[in-house]
Design an enzyme around this catalytic site. Structure first.
Site, PDB file in Angstrom:
ATOM      1  N   GLU A 128     -20.957 -16.422 -16.018  1.00  0.00           N
ATOM      2  CA  GLU A 128     -19.740 -16.487 -15.190  1.00  0.00           C
ATOM      3  C   GLU A 128     -19.052 -15.120 -15.127  1.00  0.00           C
ATOM      4  OE1 GLU A 128     -19.245 -18.993 -13.417  1.00  0.00           O
ATOM      5  OE2 GLU A 128     -19.842 -20.834 -14.462  1.00  0.00           O
ATOM      6  N   HIS A 183     -12.835 -19.825 -19.949  1.00  0.00           N
ATOM      7  CA  HIS A 183     -13.334 -20.950 -19.163  1.00  0.00           C
ATOM      8  C   HIS A 183     -13.899 -21.938 -20.163  1.00  0.00           C
ATOM      9  CE1 HIS A 183     -15.868 -23.514 -16.815  1.00  0.00           C
ATOM     10  NE2 HIS A 183     -16.963 -23.000 -17.326  1.00  0.00           N
ATOM     11  N   HIS A 200     -14.659 -26.582 -20.958  1.00  0.00           N
ATOM     12  CA  HIS A 200     -14.988 -27.882 -20.347  1.00  0.00           C
ATOM     13  C   HIS A 200     -14.212 -29.017 -21.023  1.00  0.00           C
ATOM     14  CE1 HIS A 200     -19.320 -26.072 -19.467  1.00  0.00           C
ATOM     15  NE2 HIS A 200     -18.384 -25.501 -18.733  1.00  0.00           N
ATOM     16  N   HIS A 232     -16.294 -29.608 -13.281  1.00  0.00           N
ATOM     17  CA  HIS A 232     -16.948 -28.600 -14.124  1.00  0.00           C
ATOM     18  C   HIS A 232     -16.061 -28.179 -15.306  1.00  0.00           C
ATOM     19  CE1 HIS A 232     -19.060 -24.369 -14.355  1.00  0.00           C
ATOM     20  NE2 HIS A 232     -18.740 -24.846 -15.532  1.00  0.00           N
TER      21      HIS A 232
HETATM   22  P1  13P Z   1     -22.722 -19.066 -20.209  1.00  0.00           P
HETATM   23  O1  13P Z   1     -23.479 -19.558 -21.416  1.00  0.00           O
HETATM   24  O2  13P Z   1     -23.582 -18.212 -19.323  1.00  0.00           O
HETATM   25  O3  13P Z   1     -21.431 -18.390 -20.617  1.00  0.00           O
HETATM   26  O4  13P Z   1     -22.349 -20.323 -19.311  1.00  0.00           O
HETATM   27  C1  13P Z   1     -21.589 -21.386 -19.793  1.00  0.00           C
HETATM   28  C2  13P Z   1     -20.795 -22.066 -18.715  1.00  0.00           C
HETATM   29  O5  13P Z   1     -19.889 -22.815 -19.033  1.00  0.00           O
HETATM   30  C3  13P Z   1     -21.103 -21.827 -17.287  1.00  0.00           C
HETATM   31  O6  13P Z   1     -20.115 -22.325 -16.451  1.00  0.00           O
HETATM   32 ZN    ZN Z   2     -18.843 -23.901 -17.390  1.00  0.00          ZN
END
Ligand code: 13P
Ligand code: ZN
Length: 268
Positions: A120, A143, A145, A215
């Site tokens: 990202e 970022h 989840h 996401h």
């Molecule tokens: P990366 O392992 O490349 O950081 O990706 C994790 C992710 O949450 C992608 O949206």
């Molecule tokens: Zn992600």
């Protein structure tokens, strides 16, 4: 053993230790399955002449977009495919420091190990580019989840502008106070795409937190702890909503008047 860039640089080391602490929280919260989520921090202010002289330890990688405000800047980036729970213990083995090249469209890794940054990276560096351009003094982007917040984006009603913001604000006064701008919504886009990066910074014009439909969430702040706090506060509000729902009733929420009173009292 190889010398770490953090050696004899207590201020930089403290910043990376904050990243590791937050990575641990993300894992404990259940927001960071496998390699889920990413963290980047603008560490340019800690860079000295010796660091500026450090040779690249990777090829030049394209960012996928251009970041004119980041020329010659330095970032700590989580490695792609690396786990937050590992980063919590070994931040420099599961992430790296990169230098943005003069073309503002590519970067090289300079320390400690050639760990390729997060997929990202386009979104993260676009966010940092905007933060520098706007002179916000913001240095960190996360970022992640969060289960509750991501679940909420599966309801089309919550994707309309500020519906989720108002709902979450009304669950507990702290949300209104500590996430005063609320949260923006980015309709579903391919993970790691430049379209996702562009849509994210469009929303960040107005908010400090942005949901990526189905996401995850992105948050920015002066440091990584404050960026994390915003997501934590919103997730708490989402938990209250869903606890009430699972008890079988629709939560009433604080009234508009009560929220306006808060806005005045806290100067929001
Ligand atoms: P990366 O392992 O490349 O950081 O990706 C994790 C992710 O949450 C992608 O949206
Ligand atoms: Zn992600």
């Amino acid at each position: 053993m190889m010398k770490s860039i953090l050696e004899n640089r207590p201020a930089l080391k403290a910043e990376i230790e904050k990243v590791a602490e937050v990575a641990g929280y993300l894992w404990q919260k259940g927001w960071a399955e496998r390699n889920g989520g990413n963290i980047t921090v603008n560490v340019t202010e800690y860079v000295d002449d010796e660091i500026r002289q450090m040779p690249a330890i990777s090829e030049a990688y394209p960012i996928g977009t251009t970041v004119p405000a980041l020329k010659g800047c330095y970032f700590y980036c989580k490695g792609t495919n690396r786990r937050m729970r590992d980063l919590a213990r070994w931040p420099m083995e599961n992430g790296s420091i990169v230098r943005i090249l003069d073309d503002c469209a590519s970067y090289v890794i300079i320390a400690d190990n050639p760990v390729k940054p997060t997929s990202e990276i386009a979104a993260h560096l676009s966010m940092h580019n905007q933060m520098v351009e706007k002179g916000k003094g913001y240095k960190a982007a996360v970022h992640t989840h969060p289960i509750d917040l991501v679940a909420m984006t599966h309801n089309p009603k919550f994707l309309e502008k500020d519906v989720l913001t108002n709902l979450l604000w009304s669950m507990i006064p702290e949300t209104r106070a500590f996430c005063p701008k609320g949260l923006g919504i980015v309709p579903y886009k391919m993970p790691s795409s430049v379209e996702l990066a562009d849509a994210t910074i469009e929303q960040l014009e107005e908010y400090d937190v942005v949901m990526w439909e189905k996401h995850g969430v992105c948050a920015v702040g002066p440091d990584i702890m404050e960026a994390f706090d915003q997501v934590d506060v919103l997730s708490k509000a989402a938990q209250i909503y869903l606890t009430a729902k699972s008890m079988g009733f629709e939560p009433t929420g604080t009234t508009q008047e009560q929220m306006l009173e808060l806005q005045r009292a806290f100067n929001l």
